[in-house]
Design an enzyme around this catalytic site. Sequence first.
Site, mmCIF file in Angstrom:
data_model
loop_
_atom_site.group_PDB
_atom_site.id
_atom_site.type_symbol
_atom_site.label_atom_id
_atom_site.label_comp_id
_atom_site.label_asym_id
_atom_site.label_seq_id
_atom_site.Cartn_x
_atom_site.Cartn_y
_atom_site.Cartn_z
ATOM 1 N N GLU A 9 -7.546 2.563 24.040
ATOM 2 C CA GLU A 9 -8.796 2.256 23.329
ATOM 3 C C GLU A 9 -9.900 3.249 23.642
ATOM 4 O OE1 GLU A 9 -11.659 -1.626 22.615
ATOM 5 O OE2 GLU A 9 -9.514 -1.844 22.850
ATOM 6 N N ASP A 105 -7.129 -2.499 24.409
ATOM 7 C CA ASP A 105 -7.430 -3.687 25.212
ATOM 8 C C ASP A 105 -6.586 -4.869 24.762
ATOM 9 O OD1 ASP A 105 -9.245 -2.287 26.677
ATOM 10 O OD2 ASP A 105 -11.022 -3.315 25.921
ATOM 11 N N TYR A 305 -9.246 -7.026 34.450
ATOM 12 C CA TYR A 305 -9.869 -7.043 33.127
ATOM 13 C C TYR A 305 -11.057 -8.012 33.076
ATOM 14 C CZ TYR A 305 -10.115 -7.157 28.012
ATOM 15 O OH TYR A 305 -10.532 -7.065 26.705
#
Length: 716
Positions: A9, A105, A305
């Site tokens: 990403e 992601d 994350y």
Amino acid sequence: MGNILVLAEKPSVGKDIAKALGATSSKEGYIEGKGYVVTWAMGHLVTLADPEEYDKKFQTWRMEDLPILPERMKLTVIGQSARQYKTVKFLMDRKDVDSIVIATDAGREGELVARWIIKVAGVRKPMKRLWISSATEKAVREGFTKLRDSREYDNLYRSAEARSHADWIVGINATRALTVKHNAQLSLGRVQTPTLAIIRKREEEINSFKSVDFYEIGIEAKGAAFAMEGGRIFDREKAEAIKEKLVRATIKIDDVVVAEKKTEPPLPYDLTELQRDCNSLYGFSPKETLNLMQILYERHKVLTYPRTDSRYLTKDLVSTLPDRIRASAKGQLSVIGQDLIRKGFSGKLRCVDDSKVGDHHAIIPTEDEARTGALTDKEKKVYDLVVSRFIAALSAPYVYREVSIKASAGGEKFTIKARTTVTSGYRSVPGHKGDEKDDLKLNEFKKGDSLPVEKAHIRTGKTTPPEPFNEGTLLTAMENPLKYMEGGDKEQREALSSSSGLGTVATRADIIEKLFSSFVIEKRGKGIYTTSKGRQLLTLAPEDLKSPALTADWEHRLSLIKEGKLAQDKFIGDMEEYARKVVREIKASQGTFRHDNLTGSKCPDCGKALLEVKGKNSVMHVCQDRECGFRKTISTVTNARCPECHKKMELIGEGDNKQFRCICGHREKLSAFNERREKEGTAMSKKDVGKFLKDMEKETEPMNSALADKLKDLFK
């Protein structure tokens, strides 16, 4: 066998993946080697086309053209990132590239980023999905051993695309209709508008609140303070009469209960809980906390994350806990961490529950150690909070012995409780100590005892209104908006209670920032208040757009699409019908919008009167004409402290005339301020001054938000 193309990403993540895979040949926009070609997006490279790309007539905003409902939604490459898109497409088309790994992601928006690029590129090659919650080399390598067929995520993609299409359909039409109707920069959103309504509801509660006196009665015996049951009394004469009969009364101990109790350790952080604590402890905005978390995840790789709504871990993570503790438990936590490793994790942990983990587990440290001096002060504060909570979550419960006494005196009932610590458990972790004090006095009381009342007293107080929202408490309200919902049927209320609330963990910070930047809310101290523009907007908005029920219904239906239980086309068809309804309501509305913040200054670009508006940390003059978009910062609140009263000062003026101003009357030129700080040994460097001024000037860039950002953050 050909190469595998990996699409990340962001450049930073792409480079980390390349390193983990052993790809070292760096080219413009990609890295290749060892059978892999690793490239990246820059967030979105592709987005939904603007209305004028369907028909040139939509360049002019006209009520008669609404609603705009394209037969088929078009995608377009974003101009600023067109060069990188061409690189990605070239790589996807290469004959030596046999397959693609989507490594954006692991979530709804990340899936959309990759799928739209692939769709516009027209590529048809086998695809796999990398789904990981940590960006460390170990996590990447392990993830590549467990790649999944991308078709398993087709419904996630459909859900993401449906959300984007619906936001465009409703957002473009509602905003254009309201803006054209009142010739003002007004925008509506299924998340931002009910959030604004929640803030206004709290204001109304505060404004209508009438404070009254209350009285609480207590007595003392053997140095212990007993409280009268029943709580507050609102009649002074009644309170005085009760006190009088207690002065010479005897207190009888009716019951003494001794029990051993425990408090379970707290769960690890999800993003919203971490944002709340960072706002409460350090004054960080939710957006700032998210940005710091992203740096700790992507650049330093010391946290997992960040955009997660789970506070639980999966069973497969238990074996990694010792390595994570060794990497993160330093300083005061070192001994506690070593003790946890020594005891092991063979028993049941409250924070381990696979059924409560969705796309990502809770935020915890990775197995990578934070290098000394590598983190900034703010990064370290966030990191330390996460580590402390992680260690506490793995610790034993807090066990205590509670003594609870019930007594009577003068015909009234009284109670007292106290506790003594048995084992501290997680309370021994810094940042988790309780404020209770061990109290051994109650051990002297026995059931059936009769003692003279040593003292009777009345505590007088006043009821207080609810506090205005700050950014931390507003996040809580967005997460649990049911109490702010007026009306609604049982089904709607159930849908809202089972939903994730207003927005998602990934978008709430942006929604709050959007409300500030569109000048419908402002800060006074730490409190958040609606502006005149915000209050007028609420009177003009369709009723259902102000209710949390609408976004709850949308999110519920999007989750059904993700689960394969609802067709994407059915949802979009309903959104088109809703857009027609909103436009009809706005057209028929009799409401008016009035600028009550006009200044005496004229816009240098178009000559119309400028409006004075308050941003989050600044005051600006902006043009009232939405098509002009001129804005200019007049003053900015800084962290510079006044040498006289030590309050924060504002920076005002332009060019060489920039100066600091304090509410106490102190004024000081920026150059004189820096000279003084230099003598004190705390001067800002030229680089710091330049960065500060550049950040301030960002707020003066032209604004035409309705189309400039394609309403992407109106409806997150």
